[in-house]
Design an enzyme around this catalytic site. Structure first.
Site, PDB file in Angstrom:
ATOM      1  N   ASN A   9       0.873  -1.153  -0.010  1.00  0.00           N
ATOM      2  CA  ASN A   9      -0.197   0.187  -0.146  1.00  0.00           C
ATOM      3  C   ASN A   9       0.963   1.391  -0.008  1.00  0.00           C
ATOM      4  O   ASN A   9       1.594   1.641   0.965  1.00  0.00           O
ATOM      5  CB  ASN A   9      -1.054  -0.120   1.296  1.00  0.00           C
ATOM      6  N   TRP A  10       1.043   2.033  -1.011  1.00  0.00           N
ATOM      7  CA  TRP A  10       1.720   3.051  -1.439  1.00  0.00           C
ATOM      8  C   TRP A  10       1.471   4.298  -0.623  1.00  0.00           C
ATOM      9  O   TRP A  10       1.840   5.272  -0.373  1.00  0.00           O
ATOM     10  CB  TRP A  10       2.124   3.223  -2.805  1.00  0.00           C
ATOM     11  N   LYS A  11      -0.079   4.270  -0.126  1.00  0.00           N
ATOM     12  CA  LYS A  11      -0.300   5.223   0.451  1.00  0.00           C
ATOM     13  C   LYS A  11      -0.185   6.546  -0.407  1.00  0.00           C
ATOM     14  O   LYS A  11      -0.088   6.474  -1.708  1.00  0.00           O
ATOM     15  CB  LYS A  11      -0.045   5.684   1.820  1.00  0.00           C
ATOM     16  N   HIS A  96      -9.441   1.322   4.830  1.00  0.00           N
ATOM     17  CA  HIS A  96      -8.262   1.532   5.574  1.00  0.00           C
ATOM     18  C   HIS A  96      -8.479   2.453   6.611  1.00  0.00           C
ATOM     19  O   HIS A  96      -9.109   3.296   6.421  1.00  0.00           O
ATOM     20  CB  HIS A  96      -7.237   2.059   4.495  1.00  0.00           C
ATOM     21  N   GLU A  98      -6.991   4.651   7.909  1.00  0.00           N
ATOM     22  CA  GLU A  98      -6.668   6.178   7.797  1.00  0.00           C
ATOM     23  C   GLU A  98      -7.729   6.822   7.017  1.00  0.00           C
ATOM     24  O   GLU A  98      -8.301   8.012   7.031  1.00  0.00           O
ATOM     25  CB  GLU A  98      -5.468   6.453   6.835  1.00  0.00           C
ATOM     26  N   GLU A 168      -5.547  -4.847  10.402  1.00  0.00           N
ATOM     27  CA  GLU A 168      -4.439  -3.891  10.611  1.00  0.00           C
ATOM     28  C   GLU A 168      -4.691  -3.196  11.782  1.00  0.00           C
ATOM     29  O   GLU A 168      -5.443  -2.109  11.978  1.00  0.00           O
ATOM     30  CB  GLU A 168      -4.543  -2.647   9.624  1.00  0.00           C
ATOM     31  N   GLY A 174       2.612   2.126  10.756  1.00  0.00           N
ATOM     32  CA  GLY A 174       3.650   3.357  10.748  1.00  0.00           C
ATOM     33  C   GLY A 174       4.310   3.798  11.964  1.00  0.00           C
ATOM     34  O   GLY A 174       4.972   4.608  12.040  1.00  0.00           O
ATOM     35  N   SER A 213       3.309  -2.315  10.283  1.00  0.00           N
ATOM     36  CA  SER A 213       4.770  -2.382  10.418  1.00  0.00           C
ATOM     37  C   SER A 213       5.277  -3.714  10.130  1.00  0.00           C
ATOM     38  O   SER A 213       6.288  -4.336  10.843  1.00  0.00           O
ATOM     39  CB  SER A 213       5.285  -1.893  11.876  1.00  0.00           C
TER      40      SER A 213
HETATM   41  P1  13P Z   1       3.404   0.246   7.720  1.00  0.00           P
HETATM   42  O1  13P Z   1       3.533  -1.162   7.130  1.00  0.00           O
HETATM   43  O2  13P Z   1       3.587   1.425   7.433  1.00  0.00           O
HETATM   44  O3  13P Z   1       3.049   0.165   9.270  1.00  0.00           O
HETATM   45  O4  13P Z   1       1.510   0.534   7.009  1.00  0.00           O
HETATM   46  C1  13P Z   1       0.686  -0.552   6.964  1.00  0.00           C
HETATM   47  C2  13P Z   1      -0.368  -0.128   6.372  1.00  0.00           C
HETATM   48  O5  13P Z   1      -1.196   0.637   6.868  1.00  0.00           O
HETATM   49  C3  13P Z   1      -0.971  -1.048   5.120  1.00  0.00           C
HETATM   50  O6  13P Z   1      -2.073  -0.703   4.925  1.00  0.00           O
END
Ligand code: 13P
Length: 250
Positions: A9-11, A96, A98, A168, A174, A213
């Site tokens: 997931n590149w966000k 997600h 976020e 998640e 993160g 993570s």
């Molecule tokens: P990280 O791997 O940076 O913790 O992010 C996880 C994530 O939100 C994947 O969708």
């Protein structure tokens, strides 16, 4: 045994130049290995065209990070599932944390997005997870269970078989804090039994990914758990070597 799936997931990261290097690095690495895990990247919508060009014929699928519940029309800024399908997407992330946190997405809206994706022939990656406060209040099972239930209620049995689920924990995203393999497995097992109560076929088929993570140095142990079928990777998916190492672990 379910095949493993690793999704990056590149966000909101990337540029045409950086993406070209990253995609080429991943594809080159995949070409060298003969692993059995499937891999995909979910990229910002403006870069779907670039993925469609760069990844044609490559063993790396691609997808988006969100989708509209609407099919078309006067919805400024929205992207329809059919448009994602038009760009060759296989996957789309829905719900997600976020988006739940910053865009107020409810469990019901997330379920509608999963339905819109399935109707367009896409595989929704349905994200669920609890915050730190919810975990500390011992509400993890209730929160994750409710998020999952909204999706299971809306989709028919055949559709449930076609989803991917990602657990998640919000506090692990993160932050460098990972759920221990046992903590993650406990929630994954709960999700699996919730799926089983809806459809035995779905419980056996649906991949439940862990995200939060996940890195090359903790992937092996997490992926060894009975109900962890892969990973949804944020930060580590932005470096070809790290992403490839996780795919290798899977
Ligand atoms: P990280 O791997 O940076 O913790 O992010 C996880 C994530 O939100 C994947 O969708």
């Amino acid at each position: 045994m379910r095949p493993k799936l690793v999704v990056g997931n590149w966000k909101m990261n990337g540029s045409r130049a950086n993406n070209a290097t990253l995609l080429a690095g991943i594809v080159e690495g995949l070409g060298q290995g003969n692993g059995k895990a499937s891999a995909a990247v979910c990229v910002p919508a403006p870069y779907l065209h670039q993925c469609a060009d760069a990844l044609a014929g490559a063993p790396l699928a691609w997808g988006a990070q969100d989708v509209s519940v609407h099919a078309s029309g006067a919805y400024t800024g929205e992207v329809a599932a059919a448009m994602l399908a038009d760009f060759g997407c296989r996957y789309v992330i829905v719900g997600h944390s976020e988006r739940r946190a910053y865009h107020g997405e409810s469990d019901e809206l997330v379920a509608q997005k999963a339905l819109a994706a399935l109707n367009a022939g896409l595989t929704p990656i349905v994200c669920v997870g609890e915050t730190l406060a919810q975990r500390e209040a011992e509400q993890t099972n209730a929160v994750v269970g409710k998020q999952m239930a909204a999706v299971l209620e809306l989709l028919d049995e055949g559709m449930v078989e076609r989803i991917v689920v990602a657990y998640e924990p919000v506090w692990a995203i993160g932050t460098g804090k990972t759920a221990t393999p046992a903590m993650a497995q406990e929630v994954h097992a709960q999700l699996r039994s919730q799926l089983r109560a809806r459809s035995a076929a779905a419980a056996d088929k649906v991949a439940i990914l862990y995200g939060g993570s996940m890195k090359p140095d903790n992937a092996v142990e997490l992926l060894a758990q009975a109900d962890i079928d892969g990973g949804l990777i944020g930060g580590a998916a932005l470096k070809a070597a790290d992403f490839l190492a996780i795919i290798q672990a899977a």
